[in-house]
Design an enzyme around this catalytic site. Sequence first.
Site, mmCIF file in Angstrom:
data_model
loop_
_atom_site.group_PDB
_atom_site.id
_atom_site.type_symbol
_atom_site.label_atom_id
_atom_site.label_comp_id
_atom_site.label_asym_id
_atom_site.label_seq_id
_atom_site.Cartn_x
_atom_site.Cartn_y
_atom_site.Cartn_z
ATOM 1 N N ASP A 1 3.572 0.092 0.344
ATOM 2 C CA ASP A 1 3.156 0.654 -0.877
ATOM 3 C C ASP A 1 1.855 1.450 -0.560
ATOM 4 O O ASP A 1 1.114 1.231 0.323
ATOM 5 C CB ASP A 1 2.639 -0.616 -1.725
ATOM 6 N N ARG A 2 1.638 2.487 -1.201
ATOM 7 C CA ARG A 2 0.569 3.334 -1.001
ATOM 8 C C ARG A 2 -0.770 2.421 -1.094
ATOM 9 O O ARG A 2 -1.550 2.806 -0.276
ATOM 10 C CB ARG A 2 0.348 4.142 -2.015
#
Length: 317
Positions: free
Chosen positions: A146-147
Amino acid sequence: MRRRRTPAPPPPLPQRDGVDPVRVRLPAAGPGTTVREHLISRLSAPPTQLDAMFTAGEIVGADGRPVPPDTPYAPGLTVWFHRDMPEEPPVPFPLHVVHQDDHLVVADKPHFLATTPRGSHVRQTALARLRHTLGLPHLTAAHRLDRLTAGLVLFTVRPEERGAYQTLFRDRRVHKEYEAVAPYDPALDLPRTVRSRIVKERGVLTAREVDGEPNAETRVELLAHREDGLARYRLVPGTGQTHQLRVHMSALGVPILGDPLYPEVTAPVPAGDFRRPLQLLARELAFTDPLTGTERRFTSGRALEAWTSYGTWAAGQ
């Protein structure tokens, strides 16, 4: 028996800032009677922008030659072009390479940097940065983080070897360990293995637990706790459902610090706001290399700021 996917042909356009051109293949049936009409109906770009791209010769065929806008629609025809790059605030944190050889690049990704181009994050991604800085235009990601999550990401140097490493992740033959900072609950009996059924619906920001056969498993261990009410946890996922670690920690009553989705969705922050990162770190990757048989083990050198300097993290500086 699984059918092998035919690999896409090599792009006739070079990368820009480590980002591949877009490939559009015309389907069996329209819409549109020309290439221009089809792209106007299919893409979100305004017609004036597409017309400017046609005029400039920026929309090309598989041979690299410009495609005229009035080219008749032909099923299977492919066109290539570079997308209009959105304005992206630079992510002001370094991306460290912890390992590089002829097969693999292992990067230690900072918070807020997406793994691969997606949506509004195109150039500000780990993949684009690495392709550009390492001079490896064919580099691809074997998996994603995930970012908002920091830590280790594995990339493959040779496209033909990507499948072997992706299969490791698909078949759960990669040992992954994460660390998280979250509230300390003395009543929480740890270590424990959390099992539940998690679903994530398209278009919905959050995943949720539902009744049914478990499809998500996480081992949760307490590493340390402090008098200020914080604790550091080791999280070992046995599966890879979307937001699994965040959902399980929230369900235990100890949501990860800085989480904008769990237990409640908070208001979006402005673009370029890099304060109070999610306190989740992909600390370790270990596996048997499918090509060489070598035992591989990589460890992130990052530390979670809320643990090392809570005041600085909480102040959002």
